[in-house]
Design a protein around this motif. Sequence first.
Motif, PDB file in Angstrom:
ATOM      1  N   LYS A  27      35.933 -13.704 -24.033  1.00 12.68           N
ATOM      2  CA  LYS A  27      35.624 -14.596 -22.903  1.00 12.68           C
ATOM      3  C   LYS A  27      34.142 -14.952 -22.801  1.00 12.68           C
ATOM      4  O   LYS A  27      33.737 -15.670 -21.893  1.00 12.68           O
ATOM      5  CB  LYS A  27      36.035 -13.925 -21.575  1.00 12.68           C
ATOM      6  N   VAL A  28      33.317 -14.374 -23.673  1.00 13.42           N
ATOM      7  CA  VAL A  28      31.869 -14.619 -23.591  1.00 13.42           C
ATOM      8  C   VAL A  28      31.433 -15.422 -24.816  1.00 13.42           C
ATOM      9  O   VAL A  28      31.619 -14.981 -25.955  1.00 13.42           O
ATOM     10  CB  VAL A  28      31.101 -13.281 -23.509  1.00 13.42           C
ATOM     11  N   VAL A  29      30.895 -16.611 -24.564  1.00 11.20           N
ATOM     12  CA  VAL A  29      30.532 -17.517 -25.657  1.00 11.20           C
ATOM     13  C   VAL A  29      29.043 -17.831 -25.566  1.00 11.20           C
ATOM     14  O   VAL A  29      28.535 -18.154 -24.488  1.00 11.20           O
ATOM     15  CB  VAL A  29      31.368 -18.821 -25.564  1.00 11.20           C
ATOM     16  N   LEU A  30      28.343 -17.704 -26.699  1.00 12.10           N
ATOM     17  CA  LEU A  30      26.915 -18.048 -26.748  1.00 12.10           C
ATOM     18  C   LEU A  30      26.699 -19.085 -27.833  1.00 12.10           C
ATOM     19  O   LEU A  30      27.145 -18.884 -28.985  1.00 12.10           O
ATOM     20  CB  LEU A  30      26.080 -16.790 -27.049  1.00 12.10           C
ATOM     21  N   ASP A  31      26.053 -20.173 -27.476  1.00 12.55           N
ATOM     22  CA  ASP A  31      25.782 -21.260 -28.431  1.00 12.55           C
ATOM     23  C   ASP A  31      27.055 -21.659 -29.191  1.00 12.55           C
ATOM     24  O   ASP A  31      27.026 -21.875 -30.404  1.00 12.55           O
ATOM     25  CB  ASP A  31      24.678 -20.842 -29.414  1.00 12.55           C
ATOM     26  N   GLY A  32      28.162 -21.690 -28.475  1.00 13.65           N
ATOM     27  CA  GLY A  32      29.409 -22.168 -29.060  1.00 13.65           C
ATOM     28  C   GLY A  32      30.202 -21.132 -29.833  1.00 13.65           C
ATOM     29  O   GLY A  32      31.317 -21.413 -30.286  1.00 13.65           O
ATOM     30  N   ALA A  33      29.661 -19.902 -29.997  1.00 15.61           N
ATOM     31  CA  ALA A  33      30.378 -18.876 -30.773  1.00 15.61           C
ATOM     32  C   ALA A  33      30.789 -17.729 -29.857  1.00 15.61           C
ATOM     33  O   ALA A  33      30.002 -17.297 -28.998  1.00 15.61           O
ATOM     34  CB  ALA A  33      29.483 -18.353 -31.888  1.00 15.61           C
ATOM     35  N   ILE A  34      32.021 -17.233 -30.039  1.00 12.92           N
ATOM     36  CA  ILE A  34      32.490 -16.095 -29.236  1.00 12.92           C
ATOM     37  C   ILE A  34      31.690 -14.852 -29.610  1.00 12.92           C
ATOM     38  O   ILE A  34      31.539 -14.545 -30.799  1.00 12.92           O
ATOM     39  CB  ILE A  34      34.004 -15.859 -29.472  1.00 12.92           C
ATOM     40  N   ALA A  40      25.373  -6.283 -28.306  1.00 15.37           N
ATOM     41  CA  ALA A  40      24.438  -7.239 -28.932  1.00 15.37           C
ATOM     42  C   ALA A  40      23.224  -7.439 -28.036  1.00 15.37           C
ATOM     43  O   ALA A  40      23.339  -7.373 -26.812  1.00 15.37           O
ATOM     44  CB  ALA A  40      25.148  -8.570 -29.163  1.00 15.37           C
ATOM     45  N   ARG A  41      22.086  -7.684 -28.659  1.00 17.19           N
ATOM     46  CA  ARG A  41      20.863  -7.937 -27.879  1.00 17.19           C
ATOM     47  C   ARG A  41      20.659  -9.440 -27.776  1.00 17.19           C
ATOM     48  O   ARG A  41      20.687 -10.151 -28.778  1.00 17.19           O
ATOM     49  CB  ARG A  41      19.665  -7.264 -28.542  1.00 17.19           C
ATOM     50  N   ILE A  42      20.492  -9.883 -26.532  1.00 16.29           N
ATOM     51  CA  ILE A  42      20.452 -11.316 -26.242  1.00 16.29           C
ATOM     52  C   ILE A  42      19.070 -11.677 -25.698  1.00 16.29           C
ATOM     53  O   ILE A  42      18.554 -10.973 -24.830  1.00 16.29           O
ATOM     54  CB  ILE A  42      21.495 -11.662 -25.134  1.00 16.29           C
ATOM     55  N   ALA A  43      18.513 -12.759 -26.191  1.00 14.59           N
ATOM     56  CA  ALA A  43      17.248 -13.259 -25.621  1.00 14.59           C
ATOM     57  C   ALA A  43      17.582 -13.933 -24.291  1.00 14.59           C
ATOM     58  O   ALA A  43      18.443 -14.819 -24.243  1.00 14.59           O
ATOM     59  CB  ALA A  43      16.599 -14.249 -26.574  1.00 14.59           C
ATOM     60  N   VAL A  44      16.932 -13.484 -23.234  1.00 14.16           N
ATOM     61  CA  VAL A  44      17.286 -13.981 -21.892  1.00 14.16           C
ATOM     62  C   VAL A  44      16.142 -14.808 -21.330  1.00 14.16           C
ATOM     63  O   VAL A  44      15.016 -14.335 -21.230  1.00 14.16           O
ATOM     64  CB  VAL A  44      17.572 -12.800 -20.934  1.00 14.16           C
ATOM     65  N   ASP A  45      16.436 -16.038 -20.977  1.00  8.99           N
ATOM     66  CA  ASP A  45      15.473 -16.823 -20.191  1.00  8.99           C
ATOM     67  C   ASP A  45      16.264 -17.768 -19.293  1.00  8.99           C
ATOM     68  O   ASP A  45      17.498 -17.718 -19.259  1.00  8.99           O
ATOM     69  CB  ASP A  45      14.450 -17.553 -21.079  1.00  8.99           C
ATOM     70  N   ALA A  46      15.534 -18.627 -18.573  1.00  8.42           N
ATOM     71  CA  ALA A  46      16.186 -19.465 -17.560  1.00  8.42           C
ATOM     72  C   ALA A  46      17.184 -20.450 -18.160  1.00  8.42           C
ATOM     73  O   ALA A  46      18.017 -21.005 -17.435  1.00  8.42           O
ATOM     74  CB  ALA A  46      15.124 -20.215 -16.754  1.00  8.42           C
ATOM     75  N   THR A  47      17.129 -20.666 -19.475  1.00  6.55           N
ATOM     76  CA  THR A  47      18.066 -21.621 -20.101  1.00  6.55           C
ATOM     77  C   THR A  47      19.404 -20.964 -20.439  1.00  6.55           C
ATOM     78  O   THR A  47      20.317 -21.653 -20.918  1.00  6.55           O
ATOM     79  CB  THR A  47      17.489 -22.225 -21.402  1.00  6.55           C
ATOM     80  N   LEU A  48      19.548 -19.665 -20.183  1.00  2.00           N
ATOM     81  CA  LEU A  48      20.781 -18.970 -20.596  1.00  2.00           C
ATOM     82  C   LEU A  48      22.063 -19.665 -20.105  1.00  2.00           C
ATOM     83  O   LEU A  48      23.018 -19.796 -20.870  1.00  2.00           O
ATOM     84  CB  LEU A  48      20.743 -17.506 -20.150  1.00  2.00           C
ATOM     85  N   PRO A  49      22.101 -20.132 -18.830  1.00  2.17           N
ATOM     86  CA  PRO A  49      23.338 -20.784 -18.360  1.00  2.17           C
ATOM     87  C   PRO A  49      23.709 -22.051 -19.151  1.00  2.17           C
ATOM     88  O   PRO A  49      24.862 -22.473 -19.135  1.00  2.17           O
ATOM     89  CB  PRO A  49      23.024 -21.129 -16.893  1.00  2.17           C
ATOM     90  N   GLU A  50      22.727 -22.628 -19.846  1.00  2.71           N
ATOM     91  CA  GLU A  50      23.054 -23.805 -20.684  1.00  2.71           C
ATOM     92  C   GLU A  50      23.644 -23.364 -22.011  1.00  2.71           C
ATOM     93  O   GLU A  50      24.223 -24.163 -22.735  1.00  2.71           O
ATOM     94  CB  GLU A  50      21.778 -24.627 -20.951  1.00  2.71           C
ATOM     95  N   ARG A  51      23.464 -22.080 -22.360  1.00  2.00           N
ATOM     96  CA  ARG A  51      23.870 -21.612 -23.693  1.00  2.00           C
ATOM     97  C   ARG A  51      25.071 -20.680 -23.652  1.00  2.00           C
ATOM     98  O   ARG A  51      25.786 -20.545 -24.635  1.00  2.00           O
ATOM     99  CB  ARG A  51      22.694 -20.882 -24.343  1.00  2.00           C
ATOM    100  N   MET A  52      25.274 -20.017 -22.510  1.00  2.00           N
ATOM    101  CA  MET A  52      26.326 -18.993 -22.467  1.00  2.00           C
ATOM    102  C   MET A  52      27.379 -19.344 -21.424  1.00  2.00           C
ATOM    103  O   MET A  52      27.040 -19.781 -20.321  1.00  2.00           O
ATOM    104  CB  MET A  52      25.714 -17.625 -22.126  1.00  2.00           C
ATOM    105  N   THR A  53      28.639 -19.161 -21.799  1.00  2.00           N
ATOM    106  CA  THR A  53      29.715 -19.306 -20.819  1.00  2.00           C
ATOM    107  C   THR A  53      30.500 -18.000 -20.708  1.00  2.00           C
ATOM    108  O   THR A  53      30.604 -17.243 -21.678  1.00  2.00           O
ATOM    109  CB  THR A  53      30.688 -20.444 -21.183  1.00  2.00           C
ATOM    110  N   ILE A  54      31.037 -17.775 -19.509  1.00  2.00           N
ATOM    111  CA  ILE A  54      31.913 -16.625 -19.259  1.00  2.00           C
ATOM    112  C   ILE A  54      33.229 -17.219 -18.750  1.00  2.00           C
ATOM    113  O   ILE A  54      33.227 -17.937 -17.753  1.00  2.00           O
ATOM    114  CB  ILE A  54      31.339 -15.695 -18.164  1.00  2.00           C
ATOM    115  N   ARG A  55      34.296 -16.935 -19.413  1.00  2.00           N
ATOM    116  CA  ARG A  55      35.600 -17.538 -19.073  1.00  2.00           C
ATOM    117  C   ARG A  55      35.466 -19.053 -18.933  1.00  2.00           C
ATOM    118  O   ARG A  55      36.024 -19.667 -18.025  1.00  2.00           O
ATOM    119  CB  ARG A  55      36.171 -16.969 -17.771  1.00  2.00           C
ATOM    120  N   GLY A  56      34.635 -19.654 -19.741  1.00  2.00           N
ATOM    121  CA  GLY A  56      34.502 -21.119 -19.767  1.00  2.00           C
ATOM    122  C   GLY A  56      33.504 -21.691 -18.780  1.00  2.00           C
ATOM    123  O   GLY A  56      33.211 -22.888 -18.825  1.00  2.00           O
ATOM    124  N   ALA A  57      32.956 -20.861 -17.893  1.00  2.00           N
ATOM    125  CA  ALA A  57      31.990 -21.361 -16.899  1.00  2.00           C
ATOM    126  C   ALA A  57      30.583 -20.885 -17.271  1.00  2.00           C
ATOM    127  O   ALA A  57      30.436 -19.778 -17.800  1.00  2.00           O
ATOM    128  CB  ALA A  57      32.365 -20.852 -15.516  1.00  2.00           C
TER     129      ALA A  57
END
Length: 241
Positions: A27-34, A40-57
Motif C-alpha cells: 500500500k506504500v508507493v514511492l516515485d511510482g514503485a511499491i 528502507a531509509r527514505i529521504a524526507v522533505d516537504a515534497t514527500l507528499p508529491e512522491r509517496m502515496t499510502i493506499r493511493g492517497a
Amino acid sequence: MARLDRLLANLGYGSRKEVQALVAGGKVVLDGAILKDAGARIAVDATLPERMTIRGAPVDPPAPLVLIMHKPLGVVCSHKEDGEKIYDLLPRRWRLRDPGLSTVGRLDKDTSGLILITDDGDFLHRVISPKRHVPKTYLATLDRPLNGSEGEVFAAGTLMLDSEEKPLLPARLDVVNAHAARLTITEGRYHQVRRMFAAVGNHVVALHRERIGGIALPDDLAAGQHRILTAAAAEQVFADG
Ligand code: URA
C-alpha cells in the motif's frame, strides 16, 4: 533519512507493526514503485507528499509542519481545556503525530482569527519569545464609544494591568470607528487585549486577530479552515508587517 516504518508511525498511520503490515500489503508507493521493505531509509522533505502515496492517497506532510488556521469562535487552543478543540478541526490522523502539533501561543475561546499551529518547537519558541516582540494585530469591537485618549494611554508604555508588576510595552491603536479599533501588541499576556480595554473603562464584545508579524489572515481562508505554509512563508512571521 528516516526509516519508513518509523516515519509512517510518527505520521499517525498506525503502530510500527501496523505500518509494517501496510508496507507488506503493497500500500506504500514511492516515485511510482511499491515499497516492500519497511526498514528502507527514505529521504524526507516537504515534497514527500508529491512522491509517496499510502493506499493511493498522498502521504501526510512530514515534520516540520507549520499551518495557518482561521480559528472560529467557540473552540479552545489548549489540549487540556474542556470543549471543542482547535485540533478537532484538523485531519483525525494528525492527532497521532509525533512530534505533535501545538498552537503558537493561544487565542481565547471567544476570540477568532489567525493562529499558527506547528510541530516545530524551535519555530514556536522563536515566535513567542518575549525578546523578539513579534507584533500581533487584533480588531476589537467595543461596548462603549472610544473616548479619544486610548491611543496615547496604550502607546505610553506605562499602563499597568490588574495584579501585574510590570507595565505593558507600548502598543499601537488605530481607530476604525467609534466602536472598533485595531490594536497591535508585542507581548502575549493573559487576555491582554480585553484587559487593556478594561483598564481604560471599556469592554471588548468581539475580538479577532488579523495579523502576526508579516503574516496576515488571508481573506479566502474561512473560519475553521487551515493551510500548510512553506518554510519561507512561515518565516515571514519575522518580517515587518
Ligand atoms: N488578547 C485577548 O484578550 N484575548 C486573546 O485571545 C488574545 C489577546
